[in-house]
Design a protein around this motif. Structure first.
Motif, mmCIF file in Angstrom:
data_model
loop_
_atom_site.group_PDB
_atom_site.id
_atom_site.type_symbol
_atom_site.label_atom_id
_atom_site.label_comp_id
_atom_site.label_asym_id
_atom_site.label_seq_id
_atom_site.Cartn_x
_atom_site.Cartn_y
_atom_site.Cartn_z
ATOM 1 N N PRO A 182 0.828 -1.206 0.000
ATOM 2 C CA PRO A 182 0.000 0.000 0.000
ATOM 3 C C PRO A 182 0.859 1.251 0.000
ATOM 4 C CG PRO A 182 -0.713 -1.545 1.701
ATOM 5 C CD PRO A 182 0.598 -2.048 1.186
ATOM 6 N N LYS A 183 0.326 2.318 -0.551
ATOM 7 C CA LYS A 183 1.088 3.562 -0.653
ATOM 8 C C LYS A 183 1.600 4.029 0.708
ATOM 9 C CE LYS A 183 -0.998 7.505 -0.915
ATOM 10 N NZ LYS A 183 -1.784 8.695 -1.371
ATOM 11 N N ASP A 184 0.757 3.970 1.719
ATOM 12 C CA ASP A 184 1.144 4.491 3.030
ATOM 13 C C ASP A 184 2.251 3.679 3.687
ATOM 14 O OD1 ASP A 184 -0.730 6.440 2.688
ATOM 15 O OD2 ASP A 184 -2.259 5.488 3.941
ATOM 16 N N ALA A 185 2.400 2.424 3.257
ATOM 17 C CA ALA A 185 3.462 1.580 3.805
ATOM 18 C C ALA A 185 4.797 1.836 3.119
ATOM 19 C CB ALA A 185 3.080 0.107 3.673
ATOM 20 N N GLY A 186 4.760 2.505 1.981
ATOM 21 C CA GLY A 186 5.971 2.742 1.208
ATOM 22 C C GLY A 186 6.200 1.614 0.224
ATOM 23 N N ARG A 187 6.430 1.956 -1.009
ATOM 24 C CA ARG A 187 6.605 0.957 -2.070
ATOM 25 C C ARG A 187 8.079 0.850 -2.437
ATOM 26 N NH1 ARG A 187 1.202 3.535 -4.681
ATOM 27 N NH2 ARG A 187 -0.265 1.928 -3.979
ATOM 28 N N ASN A 188 8.610 -0.355 -2.300
ATOM 29 C CA ASN A 188 10.020 -0.615 -2.577
ATOM 30 C C ASN A 188 10.183 -1.460 -3.835
ATOM 31 O OD1 ASN A 188 11.687 0.549 -0.325
ATOM 32 N ND2 ASN A 188 10.218 -0.639 0.881
ATOM 33 N N HIS A 189 11.361 -1.322 -4.432
ATOM 34 C CA HIS A 189 11.735 -2.113 -5.618
ATOM 35 C C HIS A 189 10.726 -1.927 -6.759
ATOM 36 C CE1 HIS A 189 14.679 -5.140 -3.554
ATOM 37 N NE2 HIS A 189 14.986 -3.879 -3.321
ATOM 38 N N VAL A 190 10.229 -0.718 -6.912
ATOM 39 C CA VAL A 190 9.351 -0.402 -8.039
ATOM 40 C C VAL A 190 10.210 -0.322 -9.296
ATOM 41 C CG1 VAL A 190 7.797 1.330 -9.012
ATOM 42 C CG2 VAL A 190 7.736 0.821 -6.551
ATOM 43 N N ILE A 191 9.777 -0.981 -10.353
ATOM 44 C CA ILE A 191 10.553 -0.996 -11.592
ATOM 45 C C ILE A 191 10.575 0.398 -12.213
ATOM 46 C CG2 ILE A 191 10.643 -1.871 -13.959
ATOM 47 C CD1 ILE A 191 11.520 -3.930 -11.880
ATOM 48 N N ALA A 192 11.781 0.857 -12.560
ATOM 49 C CA ALA A 192 11.962 2.146 -13.225
ATOM 50 C C ALA A 192 12.820 1.938 -14.465
ATOM 51 C CB ALA A 192 12.630 3.156 -12.292
ATOM 52 N N THR A 193 12.399 2.522 -15.568
ATOM 53 C CA THR A 193 13.129 2.381 -16.830
ATOM 54 C C THR A 193 13.266 3.752 -17.487
ATOM 55 O OG1 THR A 193 11.301 2.157 -18.433
ATOM 56 C CG2 THR A 193 11.873 0.203 -17.113
ATOM 57 N N GLY A 194 13.913 3.755 -18.642
ATOM 58 C CA GLY A 194 14.010 4.966 -19.439
ATOM 59 C C GLY A 194 12.755 5.279 -20.206
ATOM 60 N N GLY A 195 11.733 4.440 -20.051
ATOM 61 C CA GLY A 195 10.418 4.756 -20.581
ATOM 62 C C GLY A 195 10.165 4.428 -22.036
#
Length: 260
Positions: free
Chosen positions: A94-107
């Motif tokens: 959940p957002k309030d718990a903090g989201r870790n290891h979210v995938i991020a790319t150059g889009g």
């Protein structure tokens, strides 16, 4: 000045003058050379506000060639890796718990599309840090819409890619891929960024392309710098490198950020 019949002129000319525009609504002023610093700040803050609003604590940055297409083995491996990382790493919290290891790319397309796609198929958020290029890059359709950004400045895009990075996974690619790889490796080597797992996917490709032992033998890097990265040949092995790295004194989620 009054006209010959002493009637006062209207102020149309004054209102139409560029000097009369509100500074915040004046494109000529905002896009001028003197405002480059302000534009740089705006690129930082806009993305930062939206990332915080979504509770993004840390990311796994995935890079690789924009030229591979669906069905290619590297595309499918990146897609599978992103699914695994999203399901196991905290991106579904959940957002309030903090989201870790979210995938991020150059889009963009290719490996970046595959990684954003794998995260989305897992039901997780994913980030696309796009850049304005002479040949316009279109964002892929798999990054979360309100986490799909476009930057003018490469430097600010790089900063956002690095700021929350808890790991970097690099699939085969070209100049841009090497740029991102050595950017993070340099930040870690120089202590400007906490040590994070750096995983090179497809050992045959990377060992054939780079012989970093040559740098060490010449004394240009320390022998221990060769331990800044690891190789993996399957999506499972790539994620295990991250798990093992996090338990081996490397930066925990959120602590690998660039010094600011």
């Amino acid at each position: 000045m009054p006209t010959q019949d002493n009637a006062m002129p209207d102020s149309t000319a004054q209102k139409e003058s560029p000097s009369y525009r509100l500074a915040a609504l004046d494109p000529d002023f905002l896009l001028g050379d003197s405002m480059r610093g302000a534009r740089f700040m705006l690129e930082y803050q806009k993305a930062e506000d939206l990332l915080r609003a979504r509770g993004i604590v840390s990311t796994i940055v995935v890079f690789g060639s924009a030229r591979v297409r669906e069905g290619n083995r590297w595309y499918e491996a990146a897609r599978e890796f992103a699914r695994i990382a999203s399901e196991r790493g905290g991106a579904l919290a959940p957002k309030d718990a903090g989201r870790n290891h979210v995938i991020a790319t150059g889009g963009g397309p290719g490996i970046m599309e595959a990684a954003n796609r794998g995260a989305t198929e897992a039901g997780a958020l994913s980030i696309g840090f796009n850049i304005t290029l002479p040949h316009e890059q279109e964002p892929n359709a798999w990054s979360t819409p309100d986490l799909t950004f476009r930057f003018h400045y490469f430097a600010m895009r790089k900063m956002h890619l690095a700021m929350r990075a808890a790991a970097l996974v690099v699939f085969p690619g070209g100049f841009g891929t090497l740029d991102e790889l050595f950017e993070i490796m340099t930040l870690v080597q120089t202590g400007k960024m906490g040590r994070v797992p750096i995983v090179l996917f497809d050992s045959a490709y990377w060992k054939g392309l780079l012989n970093l032992d040559t740098m060490a033998q010449a004394g240009f890097i320390r022998p221990e710098d060769l331990k800044l990265f690891a190789y993996a040949d399957t999506p499972e092995a790539a994620y295990q490198c991250i798990v093992d790295g996090a338990g081996d004194g490397w930066a925990s989620p959120g602590n690998g950020s660039v010094q600011t």
